[in-house]
Design an enzyme around this catalytic site. Structure first.
Site, mmCIF file in Angstrom:
data_model
loop_
_atom_site.group_PDB
_atom_site.id
_atom_site.type_symbol
_atom_site.label_atom_id
_atom_site.label_comp_id
_atom_site.label_asym_id
_atom_site.label_seq_id
_atom_site.Cartn_x
_atom_site.Cartn_y
_atom_site.Cartn_z
ATOM 1 N N PHE A 157 0.850 -1.191 0.000
ATOM 2 C CA PHE A 157 0.000 0.000 0.000
ATOM 3 C C PHE A 157 0.890 1.247 0.000
ATOM 4 O O PHE A 157 0.813 2.078 0.891
ATOM 5 C CB PHE A 157 -0.925 -0.007 1.219
ATOM 6 N N LEU A 158 1.740 1.336 -1.007
ATOM 7 C CA LEU A 158 2.714 2.417 -1.086
ATOM 8 C C LEU A 158 2.221 3.514 -2.016
ATOM 9 O O LEU A 158 1.692 3.232 -3.093
ATOM 10 C CB LEU A 158 4.060 1.895 -1.604
ATOM 11 N N ASN A 220 -7.667 0.480 -3.761
ATOM 12 C CA ASN A 220 -7.374 1.372 -4.876
ATOM 13 C C ASN A 220 -8.635 1.777 -5.626
ATOM 14 O O ASN A 220 -8.746 2.913 -6.111
ATOM 15 C CB ASN A 220 -6.376 0.711 -5.827
ATOM 16 N N ALA A 264 -10.183 18.087 -6.741
ATOM 17 C CA ALA A 264 -10.491 18.067 -8.164
ATOM 18 C C ALA A 264 -9.212 18.283 -8.971
ATOM 19 O O ALA A 264 -8.289 18.962 -8.526
ATOM 20 C CB ALA A 264 -11.512 19.150 -8.502
ATOM 21 N N GLY A 269 -3.656 8.818 -12.601
ATOM 22 C CA GLY A 269 -2.780 8.083 -13.508
ATOM 23 C C GLY A 269 -1.862 7.192 -12.704
ATOM 24 O O GLY A 269 -2.204 6.765 -11.602
ATOM 25 N N CYS A 272 -0.921 2.203 -10.656
ATOM 26 C CA CYS A 272 -1.838 1.420 -9.826
ATOM 27 C C CYS A 272 -3.311 1.620 -10.164
ATOM 28 O O CYS A 272 -3.984 0.682 -10.577
ATOM 29 C CB CYS A 272 -1.597 1.742 -8.353
#
Length: 456
Positions: A157-158, A220, A264, A269, A272
């Site tokens: 979880f990097l 994610n 916002a 990108g 992940c």
């Protein structure tokens, strides 16, 4: 403890260096000889704050080794971390060829019991495939009793740009283990390995293997959902005259919602979120379920990457011949040189194809940007003649018809506005990261457009 890390990409390199920093002896394996040569010569193939220093001190201490020797890597440790890439396949599913190749190599060379840890982000059920691949190799080598092994899911979880900090100060350590004796023995070994991270309080979350695999994708997907949700509201705020930054503060103050991942911008990108959302959608289809929410998240994100382009067209028209645009920021986020699915690539491609000239700046991603932009424009290489890269932010804006801010690097947050305005041909700023207050910029003499902030 002796540890083997298979794969020296983003996850493997951070994990290997940080585990060595705790006193473990870590063997990092990669089949890419050029990457191993670079690491052994003191170089680092990725940009990540603090990583180079961690690698250097552990090489000097003799705790960190880089090699292409597969047999030596398997012999080195009873704990084998698989941290190879899982790029998206053509149908959006995760490509497991490198994971399964690593598993087969372990089975082909192991002579004692092993704990095999899936660190790569993989679909639910991958541990079963890894186990089958290892067992097939063992069956080919041993007619009767063979060494035993257990496959554990330990997702990472990097955050890129904060990976060393995230690894050394994790908010949770997820361990998916089998309920049998081998699985429980593997759990005991990994608890020992991760004990230094739990001194303050227990961070380990133990669960079954499939739930651990699912947890990574769910995390994610949730974060991607928050980003797309806020971006869609920001686009509506532009239409109705609301200020999305004030809305963010209003809803973020609710503890059930919180402030994280509500900014916002130009879309997500990196390595992940795009890949994992696509893979989870594909997993749903494989099981007869349409994940409509995630399909919408992906569609919103796809469209959001063109929001800056649309604002440029609205201001300057669709024929940009003779116009020069400065771009601040190329990487998909600050503190990394990762250009995978970066919004800047969409902006650059669209503006060049519309006839514009671009002068871009990024503190660390320039070389990677040059590589990927050349790939993006392979069908029209002549367009590359109209993009150049500046060494400093202020050099990029000289004579520019507009400044487009794509990535929120700290270096862009407090420019000398008087000098900025004087350098530009026309004082137009199109801000994809809402770095500035619209009223303040208007008072400074700029024509300013943010994302969801056009309240006048």
């Amino acid at each position: 403890m002796n540890i083997t890390i298979i794969g020296t990409g983003y996850v493997g390199l951070v994990a290997g260096a940080c585990l060595a920093d705790l006193g473990n002896h870590v063997f990092c394996l990669d089949i890419d000889q050029s990457k191993i040569d670079l690491l052994n010569s003191g170089g680092v193939p990725i940009y990540e704050p603090g990583l180079k220093e961690v690698i250097e001190r552990n090489i000097d201490a003799g705790r960190l080794t880089f090699s292409t020797d597969v047999a030596a890597s398997v012999a080195h440790a009873s704990v084998q971390f698989i941290a190879v890439g899982t790029p998206p396949d053509e149908d959006g599913s995760a490509d497991l060829q490198y994971v399964l190749a690593a598993a087969r190599n372990v089975g082909r060379h192991m002579t004692d019991n092993k704990v095999v840890v899936d660190k790569s982000t993989v679909p639910v059920g991958t541990a079963d495939k890894v186990s089958a691949a290892i067992q097939a190799e063992l069956n080919a080598r041993f007619a009767s009793a063979s060494p035993t092994f257990s496959v554990v899911s330990n997702p990472e979880f990097l955050k890129e740009g904060a990976a060393v900090e995230d690894f050394t100060r994790p908010d949770r350590i997820v361990l998916g283990v089998a309920a049998d004796a081998a699985g429980q023995q593997a759990l005991a070994i990994l608890r020992q390995l991760y004990a230094p991270f739990n001194r303050n309080h227990e961070r380990t979350r133990v669960m079954d293997v499939k739930s651990a695999e699912f947890t990574k994708y769910a995390a994610n997907a949730m974060l991607a959902t928050r980003i797309s949700f806020m971006n869609e509201l920001a686009n509506l705020a532009d239409q109705v005259g609301a200020d999305i930054e004030l809305v963010r503060q209003g809803i973020g103050s609710d503890p059930r919602i919180g402030y994280s991942f509500l900014y916002a911008g130009t879309g997500y990108g990196g390595s992940c979120f795009p890949k994992d959302v696509q893979a989870l959608i594909r997993t749903g289809r494989e099981h007869g379920q349409t994940l409509r929410m995630l399909e919408a998240v992906e569609a919103v994100n796809h469209d959001q990457k063109s929001v800056l382009v649309n604002k440029v067209f609205a201001r300057f028209g669709r024929d940009l011949s003779g116009k020069t645009f400065a771009l601040w920021g190329l990487a998909f986020k600050p503190n990394t040189d990762d250009m995978r699915d970066a919004p800047s690539r969409v902006v650059i491609g669209a503006l060049l194809r519309a006839g514009a000239r671009i002068v871009a700046h990024d503190p660390v991603a320039e070389h990677e940007a040059q590589r990927v932009v050349a790939l993006d424009l392979a069908d029209a290489p002549a367009l590359l003649e109209r993009i150049e890269f500046a060494a400093k932010p202020m050099q990029a804006v000289q004579g520019a018809d507009a400044l487009i801010i794509v990535t929120e690097w700290k270096a862009y947050r407090s420019p000398n506005l008087a000098a900025l305005k004087a350098a530009m041909k026309t004082p137009v700023i199109i801000d994809g990261r809402n770095l500035f207050e619209p009223d303040f910029m208007a008072a400074a003499g700029f024509q300013y457009a943010g994302i969801g902030r056009n309240t006048h």
